[in-house]
Write a protein that holds these residues in place. Structure first.
Motif, short mmCIF file in Angstrom:
data_model
loop_
_atom_site.label_atom_id
_atom_site.label_comp_id
_atom_site.label_asym_id
_atom_site.label_seq_id
_atom_site.Cartn_x
_atom_site.Cartn_y
_atom_site.Cartn_z
N ILE A 138 0.69 -1.15 -0.38
CA ILE A 138 0.17 -0.19 -0.23
C ILE A 138 1.26 1.71 0.09
O ILE A 138 1.50 1.12 0.36
CB ILE A 138 -1.28 -0.13 1.17
CG1 ILE A 138 -1.54 -1.05 1.34
CG2 ILE A 138 -1.99 1.14 0.76
CD1 ILE A 138 -2.51 -0.90 2.52
N CYS A 139 1.37 2.05 -1.13
CA CYS A 139 1.27 3.24 -0.98
C CYS A 139 2.78 2.62 -1.38
O CYS A 139 4.00 3.77 -0.24
CB CYS A 139 1.01 4.67 0.12
SG CYS A 139 -0.55 5.25 0.31
N GLY A 140 3.57 1.64 -2.03
CA GLY A 140 5.38 0.99 -2.03
C GLY A 140 5.25 1.16 -0.39
O GLY A 140 6.62 0.27 -0.64
N LYS A 141 4.86 0.26 0.06
CA LYS A 141 4.81 0.32 1.47
C LYS A 141 4.41 -2.10 1.49
O LYS A 141 3.26 -1.90 1.33
CB LYS A 141 4.70 0.73 2.69
CG LYS A 141 5.33 2.18 2.72
CD LYS A 141 5.89 2.82 4.32
CE LYS A 141 6.02 3.69 4.07
NZ LYS A 141 6.92 4.23 4.55
N ASP A 142 5.30 -2.31 1.64
CA ASP A 142 5.81 -3.93 1.96
C ASP A 142 4.93 -3.84 3.60
O ASP A 142 5.02 -3.60 4.49
CB ASP A 142 6.49 -4.48 2.38
CG ASP A 142 6.57 -4.97 0.44
OD1 ASP A 142 5.92 -4.33 -0.36
OD2 ASP A 142 7.79 -5.43 0.69
N PHE A 143 3.28 -4.28 3.52
CA PHE A 143 2.50 -5.20 5.02
C PHE A 143 2.63 -6.73 5.33
O PHE A 143 1.62 -6.72 3.77
CB PHE A 143 1.76 -3.94 4.80
CG PHE A 143 1.30 -2.63 5.30
CD1 PHE A 143 1.90 -2.39 6.54
CD2 PHE A 143 1.63 -1.84 4.50
CE1 PHE A 143 2.06 -0.97 6.60
CE2 PHE A 143 1.52 -0.53 3.81
CZ PHE A 143 2.22 0.28 5.87
N THR A 144 3.27 -6.80 6.27
CA THR A 144 2.72 -8.41 6.21
C THR A 144 1.30 -8.98 7.26
O THR A 144 2.06 -8.37 8.34
CB THR A 144 3.86 -9.38 6.36
OG1 THR A 144 4.87 -9.14 5.31
CG2 THR A 144 3.40 -11.08 6.88
N LEU A 145 0.49 -9.23 6.73
CA LEU A 145 -0.76 -9.04 8.01
C LEU A 145 -1.24 -10.35 8.17
O LEU A 145 -1.22 -11.84 7.75
CB LEU A 145 -2.04 -7.97 7.31
CG LEU A 145 -1.99 -7.38 6.48
CD1 LEU A 145 -2.82 -6.77 5.44
CD2 LEU A 145 -1.67 -6.37 7.79
N GLN A 146 -0.87 -10.92 9.71
CA GLN A 146 -2.09 -12.21 9.92
C GLN A 146 -3.87 -12.24 10.01
O GLN A 146 -3.74 -11.22 11.20
CB GLN A 146 -1.67 -12.30 11.01
CG GLN A 146 -1.65 -14.15 11.42
CD GLN A 146 -0.65 -14.49 12.55
OE1 GLN A 146 0.49 -13.74 12.65
NE2 GLN A 146 -0.36 -15.79 12.78
#
Length: 118
Positions: A9-17
């Motif tokens: 999102i917006c070039g940033k990686d997010f890892t969600l559980q």
């Protein structure tokens, strides 16, 4: 069951559980990205962070309005159920009265036949 889902999102990686499916989470991320982009395209001075805050506020507003509408629908439904129950009771009372009147008519007809035969 918990899934680890990586979104950008917006070039940033997010890892969600999450317990949700990865497709569902990807769809949410795409929607969020799209809404942020809409704001930054219209207002070039808005940072992605500012746009995310604006999207968050708009989303909370939508949620609050949807919950208020849901509460209103629940209240309406309860009124309809209550009214239906009241109407059912009135119908049952009317049906009892009809049966009593039918019985009375049959009794009077029997009495009339008895008088006619005498």
């Amino acid at each position: 069951m918990s899934n680890k889902v990586k979104v950008v999102i917006c070039g940033k990686d997010f890892t969600l559980q999450t317990a949700e499916s990865s497709n569902y989470v990807f769809g949410l991320a795409r929607t969020l990205e799209s809404r942020i982009t809409e704001i930054t395209d219209v207002n070039s001075s808005a940072s992605p962070f500012t746009a995310a805050i604006m999207v968050g506020l708009a989303t909370l507003d939508d949620l609050n309005k949807a919950n208020a509408k849901l509460d209103s629908i629940r209240d309406q439904s309860k009124e309809y159920v209550d009214e239906a129950g009241k109407t059912r009771l009135e119908r049952d009372a009317a049906m009892q009265q009809v049966e009593a009147l039918k019985s009375r008519i049959a009794e009077l007809e029997r009495e009339l036949r008895e008088k006619d035969t005498k």
